[in-house]
Design a protein around this motif. Structure first.
Motif, PDB file in Angstrom:
ATOM      1  N   CYS A 173       0.803  -1.219   0.000  1.00 28.20           N
ATOM      2  CA  CYS A 173       0.000   0.000   0.000  1.00 28.20           C
ATOM      3  C   CYS A 173       0.836   1.270   0.000  1.00 28.20           C
ATOM      4  O   CYS A 173       0.302   2.352  -0.186  1.00 28.20           O
ATOM      5  CB  CYS A 173      -0.929   0.025   1.217  1.00 28.20           C
ATOM      6  N   VAL A 174       2.127   1.164   0.243  1.00 26.98           N
ATOM      7  CA  VAL A 174       2.963   2.364   0.312  1.00 26.98           C
ATOM      8  C   VAL A 174       4.143   2.267  -0.638  1.00 26.98           C
ATOM      9  O   VAL A 174       5.258   2.674  -0.319  1.00 26.98           O
ATOM     10  CB  VAL A 174       3.460   2.627   1.754  1.00 26.98           C
ATOM     11  N   ASN A 191      -1.230   3.312  -5.166  1.00 29.95           N
ATOM     12  CA  ASN A 191      -1.230   2.704  -3.834  1.00 29.95           C
ATOM     13  C   ASN A 191      -2.647   2.443  -3.335  1.00 29.95           C
ATOM     14  O   ASN A 191      -2.917   1.424  -2.698  1.00 29.95           O
ATOM     15  CB  ASN A 191      -0.482   3.595  -2.845  1.00 29.95           C
ATOM     16  N   ARG A 217       0.174   7.815  -5.533  1.00 28.26           N
ATOM     17  CA  ARG A 217      -0.869   7.807  -4.508  1.00 28.26           C
ATOM     18  C   ARG A 217      -2.100   7.030  -4.982  1.00 28.26           C
ATOM     19  O   ARG A 217      -2.659   6.219  -4.240  1.00 28.26           O
ATOM     20  CB  ARG A 217      -1.254   9.237  -4.142  1.00 28.26           C
ATOM     21  N   ASN A 221      -3.851  -0.585  -4.983  1.00 27.55           N
ATOM     22  CA  ASN A 221      -3.211  -1.727  -4.345  1.00 27.55           C
ATOM     23  C   ASN A 221      -3.947  -2.131  -3.069  1.00 27.55           C
ATOM     24  O   ASN A 221      -4.184  -3.309  -2.802  1.00 27.55           O
ATOM     25  CB  ASN A 221      -1.752  -1.390  -4.005  1.00 27.55           C
ATOM     26  N   CYS A 222      -4.290  -1.137  -2.279  1.00 25.29           N
ATOM     27  CA  CYS A 222      -4.968  -1.398  -1.007  1.00 25.29           C
ATOM     28  C   CYS A 222      -6.356  -1.994  -1.209  1.00 25.29           C
ATOM     29  O   CYS A 222      -6.895  -2.652  -0.315  1.00 25.29           O
ATOM     30  CB  CYS A 222      -5.050  -0.120  -0.178  1.00 25.29           C
TER      31      CYS A 222
END
Length: 315
Positions: free
Chosen positions: A12-13, A51, A48, A54-55
């Protein structure tokens, strides 16, 4: 279980764009002559969004191939931001989503996706207008500085020369902070610099090559005929001053320091530090109230931006 949580956190990052996202973004700004700072801002914005995909377990998180998921997460992030009263770094403010979507529309190829993104752009333009109107009202109520007070320093003979130049540029040309960093006071400078000189008619010519929307509007040139302004600039040039606004070491303020300088000068003038954008909002608010559309268009052209942009971000 703990190891899996750490894995999910790292996913996530991510700090880099995956190849498909990187390539389409590079293709977008390849022929647009953008400065590095703008490119880096776009990269951070795409990271951003990547990510966030992704989350949400979108695999792979290719932005332009997951339009429905992208629009859903923008909506979620807007609601989070609104719930926090648009606190910094919580959710996504409308301005961020709007900028992201304005890039995305040039990247996607599918017609149905394009229709959805165009509708989303209209939605976030409306949301940004509402956000700006609310924020502007709060800012102006808090500052309690009238247009007459703001512009009055230009007509006050006690105003120092440097404050006169600063406020004249803000009030008359509606300039941004970047416009007044590294302004050379010389006759000849490379075509990518900002500079001022006295022309054959004895007027000051202000050339802007380094400013926010150079790629869109090109080199800007303003001729200033105000007598006090001309006399001050002539004195600066005669005394060998290299830059227009300088610190105690005679170095020009840069993009990281110019905002503090403007707040210091406005605190001295008005008893409260005022940002460049708030000064512009005071001016636009006054012109809107008196119905002076001609002057609003002149300032939009000088700043420069579209008159629709002015309504979205400053009214």
């Amino acid at each position: 279980y703990i190891y899996k949580m750490e894995q999910d956190k790292r996913v996530c990052v991510a700090t880099q764009l995956i190849k498909p996202n990187r390539l389409v973004l590079e293709e977008y700004y390849k022929d647009r002559n953008l400065i590095e700072a703008t490119k880096n801002n776009y990269i951070r914005m795409f990271i951003r969004i990547q990510n966030l995909l992704n989350c949400k377990k979108i695999k792979p998180p290719i932005i332009h191939r997951n339009i429905n998921a992208v629009l859903e997460l923008l909506e979620e992030q807007y609601l989070i931001a609104r719930e926090s009263n648009f606190e910094r770094e919580i959710g996504l403010k409308p301005v961020i989503s709007l900028k992201f979507l304005s890039i995305l529309i040039h990247i996607i190829k599918n017609k149905d996706d394009a229709l959805q993104v165009n509708e989303a752009i209209k939605l976030y333009e409306k949301r940004q207008s509402n956000y700006t109107a609310s924020k502007t009202k709060k800012q102006l109520n808090k500052i309690q500085l009238s247009y007459e007070e703001l512009t009055g320093v230009i007509y006050d003979p006690k105003t120092t020369d440097i404050d006169y130049i600063l406020m004249y540029l803000f009030v008359s040309l509606g300039i941004r902070l970047t416009d007044i960093t590294f302004v050379f006071l010389q006759e000849q400078k490379p075509s990518d610099e900002n500079y001022m000189y006295i022309n054959e008619d004895g007027h000051v010519v202000f050339i802007r090559n380094k400013y926010k929307l150079k790629q869109k509007f090109g080199t800007l040139s303003n001729t200033i005929t105000d007598k006090r302004f001309i006399n001050i600039i002539q004195t600066f040039i005669t005394n060998g001053k290299e830059f227009l606004f300088t610190n105690k070491f005679n170095d020009s303020y840069n993009t990281q320091t110019i905002a503090n300088y403007v707040r210091q000068r406005t605190t001295k003038l008005f008893g409260i530090g005022i940002s460049e954008s708030v000064m512009y909002k005071i001016i636009i608010d006054y012109l809107t109230n008196i119905g002076d559309e001609k002057r609003q268009i002149e300032l939009a052209k000088s700043r420069p931006h579209n008159i629709s942009t002015q309504a979205t971000y400053y009214q």
